[in-house]
Design a protein around this motif. Structure first.
Motif, PDB file in Angstrom:
ATOM      1  N   ALA A 177      43.488  11.484  45.488  1.00 40.20           N
ATOM      2  CA  ALA A 177      43.395  12.743  46.224  1.00 40.20           C
ATOM      3  C   ALA A 177      43.021  13.838  45.237  1.00 40.20           C
ATOM      4  O   ALA A 177      43.496  13.843  44.098  1.00 40.20           O
ATOM      5  CB  ALA A 177      44.728  13.070  46.878  1.00 40.20           C
ATOM      6  N   VAL A 192      34.148  10.366  28.579  1.00 39.67           N
ATOM      7  CA  VAL A 192      35.472  10.914  28.897  1.00 39.67           C
ATOM      8  C   VAL A 192      35.369  12.440  28.810  1.00 39.67           C
ATOM      9  O   VAL A 192      35.286  12.998  27.711  1.00 39.67           O
ATOM     10  CB  VAL A 192      36.538  10.379  27.905  1.00 39.67           C
ATOM     11  CG1 VAL A 192      37.921  10.896  28.279  1.00 39.67           C
ATOM     12  CG2 VAL A 192      36.524   8.858  27.866  1.00 39.67           C
ATOM     13  N   PHE A 238      48.573  16.442  21.880  1.00 42.28           N
ATOM     14  CA  PHE A 238      47.631  15.437  22.362  1.00 42.28           C
ATOM     15  C   PHE A 238      48.306  14.078  22.336  1.00 42.28           C
ATOM     16  O   PHE A 238      49.052  13.766  21.414  1.00 42.28           O
ATOM     17  CB  PHE A 238      46.389  15.417  21.459  1.00 42.28           C
ATOM     18  CG  PHE A 238      45.463  14.279  21.753  1.00 42.28           C
ATOM     19  CD1 PHE A 238      44.820  14.196  22.976  1.00 42.28           C
ATOM     20  CD2 PHE A 238      45.250  13.284  20.820  1.00 42.28           C
ATOM     21  CE1 PHE A 238      43.970  13.142  23.263  1.00 42.28           C
ATOM     22  CE2 PHE A 238      44.393  12.228  21.096  1.00 42.28           C
ATOM     23  CZ  PHE A 238      43.752  12.159  22.322  1.00 42.28           C
ATOM     24  N   ALA A 262      49.877  10.370  24.576  1.00 43.23           N
ATOM     25  CA  ALA A 262      50.835   9.977  25.604  1.00 43.23           C
ATOM     26  C   ALA A 262      52.235  10.519  25.299  1.00 43.23           C
ATOM     27  O   ALA A 262      52.963  10.930  26.211  1.00 43.23           O
ATOM     28  CB  ALA A 262      50.862   8.455  25.723  1.00 43.23           C
ATOM     29  N   ASN A 263      52.632  10.544  24.017  1.00 42.98           N
ATOM     30  CA  ASN A 263      53.973  11.045  23.687  1.00 42.98           C
ATOM     31  C   ASN A 263      54.152  12.482  24.142  1.00 42.98           C
ATOM     32  O   ASN A 263      55.191  12.855  24.692  1.00 42.98           O
ATOM     33  CB  ASN A 263      54.226  10.986  22.174  1.00 42.98           C
ATOM     34  CG  ASN A 263      54.560   9.595  21.727  1.00 42.98           C
ATOM     35  OD1 ASN A 263      54.814   8.723  22.560  1.00 42.98           O
ATOM     36  ND2 ASN A 263      54.540   9.364  20.434  1.00 42.98           N
TER      37      ASN A 263
HETATM   38  C1  LIG Z   1      39.691   6.280  25.114  1.00 44.48           C
HETATM   39  C2  LIG Z   1      41.034   6.937  24.946  1.00 44.48           C
HETATM   40  C3  LIG Z   1      41.980   6.351  24.143  1.00 44.48           C
HETATM   41  C4  LIG Z   1      43.234   6.940  23.984  1.00 44.48           C
HETATM   42  N1  LIG Z   1      44.151   6.315  23.183  1.00 44.48           N
HETATM   43  C5  LIG Z   1      45.381   6.833  23.071  1.00 44.48           C
HETATM   44  C6  LIG Z   1      46.380   6.177  22.294  1.00 44.48           C
HETATM   45  O1  LIG Z   1      46.136   5.114  21.718  1.00 44.48           O
HETATM   46  N2  LIG Z   1      47.616   6.760  22.204  1.00 44.48           N
HETATM   47  C7  LIG Z   1      47.915   7.927  22.842  1.00 44.48           C
HETATM   48  O2  LIG Z   1      49.055   8.402  22.752  1.00 44.48           O
HETATM   49  N3  LIG Z   1      46.988   8.579  23.582  1.00 44.48           N
HETATM   50  C8  LIG Z   1      45.736   8.062  23.710  1.00 44.48           C
HETATM   51  N4  LIG Z   1      44.795   8.712  24.456  1.00 44.48           N
HETATM   52  C9  LIG Z   1      45.146  10.008  25.050  1.00 44.48           C
HETATM   53  C10 LIG Z   1      45.951   9.816  26.329  1.00 44.48           C
HETATM   54  O3  LIG Z   1      45.185   9.056  27.255  1.00 44.48           O
HETATM   55  C11 LIG Z   1      46.253  11.207  26.904  1.00 44.48           C
HETATM   56  O4  LIG Z   1      46.949  11.972  25.933  1.00 44.48           O
HETATM   57  C12 LIG Z   1      47.128  11.116  28.145  1.00 44.48           C
HETATM   58  O5  LIG Z   1      46.507  10.320  29.145  1.00 44.48           O
HETATM   59  C13 LIG Z   1      47.368  12.524  28.693  1.00 44.48           C
HETATM   60  O6  LIG Z   1      48.156  12.403  29.855  1.00 44.48           O
HETATM   61  P1  LIG Z   1      48.128  13.534  30.933  1.00 44.48           P
HETATM   62  O7  LIG Z   1      49.029  13.074  32.024  1.00 44.48           O
HETATM   63  O8  LIG Z   1      48.375  14.852  30.286  1.00 44.48           O
HETATM   64  O9  LIG Z   1      46.608  13.614  31.445  1.00 44.48           O
HETATM   65  P2  LIG Z   1      45.632  12.506  32.042  1.00 44.48           P
HETATM   66  O10 LIG Z   1      46.143  11.127  31.807  1.00 44.48           O
HETATM   67  O11 LIG Z   1      44.272  12.876  31.525  1.00 44.48           O
HETATM   68  O12 LIG Z   1      45.711  12.772  33.591  1.00 44.48           O
HETATM   69  C14 LIG Z   1      45.157  13.922  34.183  1.00 44.48           C
HETATM   70  C15 LIG Z   1      44.838  13.535  35.614  1.00 44.48           C
HETATM   71  O13 LIG Z   1      44.472  14.700  36.355  1.00 44.48           O
HETATM   72  C16 LIG Z   1      43.574  14.253  37.344  1.00 44.48           C
HETATM   73  N5  LIG Z   1      42.891  15.407  37.949  1.00 44.48           N
HETATM   74  C17 LIG Z   1      41.975  16.255  37.414  1.00 44.48           C
HETATM   75  N6  LIG Z   1      41.615  17.183  38.318  1.00 44.48           N
HETATM   76  C18 LIG Z   1      42.327  16.930  39.450  1.00 44.48           C
HETATM   77  C19 LIG Z   1      42.407  17.542  40.741  1.00 44.48           C
HETATM   78  N7  LIG Z   1      41.694  18.637  41.055  1.00 44.48           N
HETATM   79  N8  LIG Z   1      43.241  16.986  41.674  1.00 44.48           N
HETATM   80  C20 LIG Z   1      43.983  15.892  41.383  1.00 44.48           C
HETATM   81  N9  LIG Z   1      43.958  15.275  40.180  1.00 44.48           N
HETATM   82  C21 LIG Z   1      43.137  15.793  39.234  1.00 44.48           C
HETATM   83  C22 LIG Z   1      42.642  13.320  36.588  1.00 44.48           C
HETATM   84  O14 LIG Z   1      41.955  12.486  37.499  1.00 44.48           O
HETATM   85  C23 LIG Z   1      43.665  12.557  35.730  1.00 44.48           C
HETATM   86  O15 LIG Z   1      44.108  11.377  36.371  1.00 44.48           O
HETATM   87  C24 LIG Z   1      43.535   8.153  24.637  1.00 44.48           C
HETATM   88  C25 LIG Z   1      42.574   8.757  25.468  1.00 44.48           C
HETATM   89  C26 LIG Z   1      41.339   8.152  25.625  1.00 44.48           C
HETATM   90  C27 LIG Z   1      40.322   8.805  26.530  1.00 44.48           C
END
Ligand SMILES: Cc1cc2nc3c(=O)[nH]c(=O)nc-3n(C[C@H](O)[C@H](O)[C@H](O)COP(=O)(O)OP(=O)(O)OC[C@H]3O[C@@H](n4cnc5c(N)ncnc54)[C@H](O)[C@@H]3O)c2cc1C
Length: 230
Positions: A5, A175, A212, A214-215
């Motif tokens: 959504a 990305v 930045f 997952a942590n």
């Molecule tokens: C290739 C890659 C490798 C990585 N490797 C690592 C690793 O080894 N270790 C680590 O700790 N981190 C890693 N990361 C970083 C990690 O993925 C992010 O730090 C983490 O996912 C951030 O979580 P978040 O919930 O803040 O955001 P995200 O996981 O980016 O989630 C944000 C969400 O918001 C959604 N969104 C955007 N706009 C809207 C809207 N208008 N309505 C509804 N939903 C919306 C997006 O679809 C997305 O699902 C990596 C990232 C990438 C790209």
């Protein structure tokens, strides 16, 4: 829970009565009300979906930059980096287009996969397709994708001679939001602190609030949940 959504608006209701969220899914547009909202979207999305956000909050968000990245996954007929060159680690850093390269875990396979990370500024230079749609990732088109594959292969061969790419087995993921980029002024001018504050009953999650990875995303999620506990 509603998946797939897209949220278009998050508003505080008058008299501190909660929030209203507008979103669209495959069934159409919907509105829900709740006591509070937690956004966890890339930070440039917030100003778009919180229409009443005050000017100082918009400015604090726009003081934070972000980086794109391109991830290239390619299959090679033989794991020469391991079998011929003795590479046995989590990854290597290079000064080439792909700044970090990691290999598939050891296994009983002859073939293997290298995942190459192309960071800024090369990511923006090579970027094709939409620049301001913050979906998690999307595939690069075949033509430009093939060009990236060939460029990386040329650069990797001197590092690991004998690499034999299975060119049709390469995938180039773009990305749009890899993570936040903090200019020094972002902390000094108070934006970093301001961006942690809720706006009414709208709270801000996501890794970018603290840093930045997952942590930081999980840590921020815990903080927001603690703040909402009665
Ligand atoms: C290739 C890659 C490798 C990585 N490797 C690592 C690793 O080894 N270790 C680590 O700790 N981190 C890693 N990361 C970083 C990690 O993925 C992010 O730090 C983490 O996912 C951030 O979580 P978040 O919930 O803040 O955001 P995200 O996981 O980016 O989630 C944000 C969400 O918001 C959604 N969104 C955007 N706009 C809207 C809207 N208008 N309505 C509804 N939903 C919306 C997006 O679809 C997305 O699902 C990596 C990232 C990438 C790209």
């Amino acid at each position: 829970m509603t998946l797939n959504a897209k949220v278009s608006a998050v508003r505080n209701l008058p008299d501190n009565e909660g929030v209203e969220v507008e979103y669209t899914d495959h069934l159409g547009q919907h509105t829900v009300r709740a006591d509070a909202a937690i956004t966890a979207v890339p930070h440039p999305v917030i100003s778009r979906i919180v229409p009443d956000l005050p000017a100082d909050r918009r400015a604090a968000l726009s003081n934070l930059d972000f980086a794109r990245m391109i991830r290239h996954n390619a299959q090679y007929s033989e794991r020469v980096w391991e079998t011929k060159h003795g590479f046995d680690g989590s990854g290597v850093y290079t000064d080439q287009t792909a700044t970090w390269i990691t290999n598939s875990p050891p296994g009983d396979f002859e073939s293997g996969v290298l995942a190459a990370y192309i960071n800024e500024p090369a990511a923006t230079d090579l970027w094709t397709g939409p620049v301001d749609d913050f979906v998690p990732h999307f595939l690069m088109d075949d033509g430009p994708g093939r060009a990236v594959t060939e460029r990386l292969h040329q650069e990797l061969t001197p590092i690991w001679p004998g690499l034999d790419p299975v060119l049709n087995e390469a995938r180039v993921w773009q990305v749009p939001y890899y993570g936040p980029v903090y200019p020094p002024r972002y902390v000094l001018d108070g934006s970093y602190a301001l961006n942690r504050e809720p706006f009414g009953r709208i709270h801000f999650g996501g890794d970018w609030v603290y840093g930045f990875g997952a942590n930081d995303a999980v840590r921020r999620g815990r903080d927001v949940v603690d703040a909402l506990r009665p």
